[in-house]
Design an enzyme around this catalytic site. Structure first.
Site, PDB file in Angstrom:
ATOM      1  N   LYS A 138     -25.097 -16.150  -5.912  1.00  0.00           N
ATOM      2  CA  LYS A 138     -25.210 -15.791  -4.503  1.00  0.00           C
ATOM      3  C   LYS A 138     -26.454 -16.430  -3.901  1.00  0.00           C
ATOM      4  O   LYS A 138     -27.450 -16.614  -4.592  1.00  0.00           O
ATOM      5  CB  LYS A 138     -25.332 -14.263  -4.363  1.00  0.00           C
ATOM      6  CG  LYS A 138     -24.045 -13.498  -4.574  1.00  0.00           C
ATOM      7  CD  LYS A 138     -24.263 -12.008  -4.376  1.00  0.00           C
ATOM      8  CE  LYS A 138     -22.996 -11.217  -4.627  1.00  0.00           C
ATOM      9  NZ  LYS A 138     -21.933 -11.462  -3.634  1.00  0.00           N
ATOM     10  N   ARG A 149     -12.326  -8.092  -8.509  1.00  0.00           N
ATOM     11  CA  ARG A 149     -10.864  -8.056  -8.648  1.00  0.00           C
ATOM     12  C   ARG A 149     -10.434  -8.354 -10.079  1.00  0.00           C
ATOM     13  O   ARG A 149      -9.376  -7.897 -10.517  1.00  0.00           O
ATOM     14  CB  ARG A 149     -10.231  -9.020  -7.636  1.00  0.00           C
ATOM     15  CG  ARG A 149     -10.586 -10.463  -7.861  1.00  0.00           C
ATOM     16  CD  ARG A 149     -10.333 -11.316  -6.638  1.00  0.00           C
ATOM     17  NE  ARG A 149     -11.320 -11.087  -5.589  1.00  0.00           N
ATOM     18  CZ  ARG A 149     -11.315 -11.690  -4.403  1.00  0.00           C
ATOM     19  NH1 ARG A 149     -10.359 -12.552  -4.105  1.00  0.00           N
ATOM     20  NH2 ARG A 149     -12.240 -11.441  -3.513  1.00  0.00           N
TER      21      ARG A 149
HETATM   22  N1  BES Z   1     -19.803  -7.448  -4.405  1.00  0.00           N
HETATM   23  C1  BES Z   1     -19.332  -8.484  -3.570  1.00  0.00           C
HETATM   24  C2  BES Z   1     -18.873  -7.991  -2.203  1.00  0.00           C
HETATM   25  C3  BES Z   1     -19.919  -7.372  -1.323  1.00  0.00           C
HETATM   26  C4  BES Z   1     -20.633  -8.133  -0.414  1.00  0.00           C
HETATM   27  C5  BES Z   1     -20.144  -6.009  -1.346  1.00  0.00           C
HETATM   28  C6  BES Z   1     -21.582  -7.556   0.408  1.00  0.00           C
HETATM   29  C7  BES Z   1     -21.082  -5.424  -0.511  1.00  0.00           C
HETATM   30  C8  BES Z   1     -21.803  -6.203   0.350  1.00  0.00           C
HETATM   31  C9  BES Z   1     -18.148  -9.209  -4.200  1.00  0.00           C
HETATM   32  O1  BES Z   1     -18.151  -9.244  -5.596  1.00  0.00           O
HETATM   33  C10 BES Z   1     -18.186 -10.616  -3.723  1.00  0.00           C
HETATM   34  O2  BES Z   1     -19.119 -11.298  -4.024  1.00  0.00           O
HETATM   35  N2  BES Z   1     -17.152 -10.997  -2.968  1.00  0.00           N
HETATM   36  C11 BES Z   1     -17.074 -12.289  -2.402  1.00  0.00           C
HETATM   37  C12 BES Z   1     -15.712 -12.869  -2.718  1.00  0.00           C
HETATM   38  C13 BES Z   1     -15.601 -14.331  -2.410  1.00  0.00           C
HETATM   39  C14 BES Z   1     -16.399 -15.138  -3.405  1.00  0.00           C
HETATM   40  C15 BES Z   1     -14.142 -14.704  -2.491  1.00  0.00           C
HETATM   41  C16 BES Z   1     -17.235 -12.142  -0.887  1.00  0.00           C
HETATM   42  O3  BES Z   1     -16.721 -11.180  -0.322  1.00  0.00           O
HETATM   43  O4  BES Z   1     -17.910 -12.968  -0.300  1.00  0.00           O
HETATM   44 ZN    ZN Z   2     -19.284 -10.892  -6.394  1.00  0.00          ZN
END
Ligand code: BES
Ligand code: ZN
Ligand code: ZN
Length: 459
Positions: free
Chosen positions: A241, A315
């Site tokens: 991230k 997921r």
């Molecule tokens: N844990 C995150 C989602 C999230 C983001 C929760 C901000 C709470 C606050 C999840 O695992 C994630 O990183 N999702 C990505 C998916 C993408 C890479 C397809 C997202 O939502 O950006």
């Molecule tokens: Zn994630």
């Protein structure tokens, strides 16, 4: 916080007066030297539940600000302002929200000489009926368990690794009629939950699979299974991230925290329900051992998943957990997960997203959510979206072929592992408290109130 209904508030305890005027706050002292807090609750004739919830929380926030340790609230006046809410429900809503507003994450702060500001005693007058007492009792349990969920959600990731979360859970249920089973990495692998193993590989803190069983109903009744995403820290993995997206990712096990404490509340309330809780607990880290983009995972279901982005890890672990849930022949499965940033793009920070094909269930949960202040709002789950998440070399891709509708494609991905009635709740929008909801900085505890009420009504 103690709620006393059978005592006349001592003279020095400030009284709360709700007044139908602009939302101004004033302090008054009468001739007898008794002080009161006058809270303007708006000019409307009656308060909506939402206004009532916010007003109650605000009272506690103001009291803490003033360093008052006691408050007197007249239930009858509150009653007269909030129409169409039964006594027991209003009492429950009152206690829950006083407790939620009183909580703050102080675990790592040095206590000031004067102590942390808290409201220790609330004198609730004109509240001594059986119905009200029943609501107060429920509210205490639900408020406490929601705060516990918030507490473990916000704990630093190093203090809440998968193993520590598992240990905490075992401790938690020691005095409740709940069977706790914890699988370590070897056991998870042996059972074929390959997605959980893959996501957990990059961390030295190894995965755990937490199983909780509460058999409060008839043995012959099919259980409700609650699943909570338990990513104790989400760095994103190899698809690391960006710096700005990392803070808060210690809360990526909020779904897990939520279902643990939902069950604790249900057990304390002695609900006559059979409830199973499943939590895949992993840390999504970047290291030489991490799973990689391009890896193909053979999930427990037999379906293969191509890893397109290691940050879409929720997921993957939920896929195996949803498959495992089928072993319980559930009447219903609800998963709760901080699954996508896209859910926040769609809904902002004021409602979780709900996905289900069962319209009755959707309506029920939507109404309960609004009533208790833990809202969910529907997004589509149409099969057409399936085209968006097909893999190139595997059955499914964990991101898919479009950058649009990420909350929906994530839900459709999960759906491929579901063989029973099901709802998915993406609580990413309500992971963190926001300005104006009159709660301390940190975790919201989304899902607990919603699910406890849902399971209580026996739907
Ligand atoms: N844990 C995150 C989602 C999230 C983001 C929760 C901000 C709470 C606050 C999840 O695992 C994630 O990183 N999702 C990505 C998916 C993408 C890479 C397809 C997202 O939502 O950006
Ligand atoms: Zn994630
Ligand atoms: Zn995540």
């Amino acid at each position: 916080m103690r709620i006393l209904t059978d005592r006349i508030p001592p003279k020095k305890i400030p009284r709360v007066i709700f007044r139908q005027q602009s939302d101004r706050v004033t302090f008054q002292t009468d001739a007898a030297g008794r002080s009161s807090l006058v809270l303007g609750v708006g000019l409307t004739a009656t308060l909506t539940r939402r206004q009532c919830i916010l007003a109650l929380r605000r009272v506690v926030m103001i009291a803490k600000d003033q360093r008052w340790t006691g408050l007197a609230i007249d239930f009858r006046t509150l009653r007269s302002l909030v129409k169409e809410v039964p006594d027991a429900e209003l009492a429950e809503l009152l206690v829950v929200n006083l407790l939620l507003a009183d909580y703050a994450f102080e675990h790592y702060k040095t206590e000031p000489d004067t102590g942390f500001p808290h409201v220790r005693t609330v004198y609730l007058t004109n509240a001594d009926t059986a119905r009200v007492r029943h609501g107060l009792r429920r509210g205490k349990i639900i408020g406490e368990e929601t705060n516990r969920a918030r507490h473990i959600a916000i704990m630093p990731a190093g203090e809440m690794t998968p193993a520590l979360l598992a240990r905490y859970t075992r401790q938690m249920f020691r005095k409740l009629p709940v069977r706790v089973t914890i699988w370590n990495e070897r056991e998870i692998e042996r059972r074929g939950l390959a997605g959980i193993i893959a996501v957990g590989k990059g961390s030295t803190s190894k995965p755990r699979f937490i199983i909780l069983e509460y058999w409060g109903g008839k043995r012959t009744e099919k259980p409700t299974v609650l699943i909570g995403k338990g990513v104790t820290f989400d760095a994103g993995g190899i698809n690391l991230k960006p710096t700005t997206a990392i803070p808060g990712m210690n809360m990526d096990m909020s779904g897990g925290a939520s279902v643990i404490h939902t069950l604790a509340a249900c057990a304390r309330l002695k609900l006559k329900q059979n409830i199973i809780v499943l939590i895949p607990a992993v840390e999504n880290m970047i290291s030489g051992e991490s799973y990689r983009p391009g890896d193909i995972i053979r999930t427990l279901s037999g379906k293969t998943v191509e890893v397109q982005d290691t940050d879409a890890e929720g997921r993957i672990i939920l896929a195996d957990t949803l498959t495992w849930a089928a072993k319980y022949h559930p009447r219903l499965v609800i998963d709760v997960a901080t699954l996508t940033g896209s859910a926040m793009v769609a809904l902002g920070e004021r409602s979780s997203a709900i996905f289900t094909e069962d319209e009755t269930l959707e309506t029920t949960l939507r109404h309960i959510g609004l009533a208790v202040g833990d809202p969910v709002w529907p997004l589509p789950l149409w099969d057409e979206y399936l085209d968006d998440i097909r893999g190139t070399y595997a059955d499914l891709g964990n991101v898919g072929n479009t950058k649009w509708g990420g909350a929906i494609t994530a839900a459709i991905f999960l759906k491929q592992f579901v063989t029973y009635p099901w709802a998915h709740i993406d609580i990413a929008p309500r992971m963190t408290t926001i300005q104006g909801e009159h709660l301390a900085k940190g975790s919201v505890g989304a899902g607990v109130q919603l699910l406890v009420r849902f399971l209580t009504t026996g739907a």
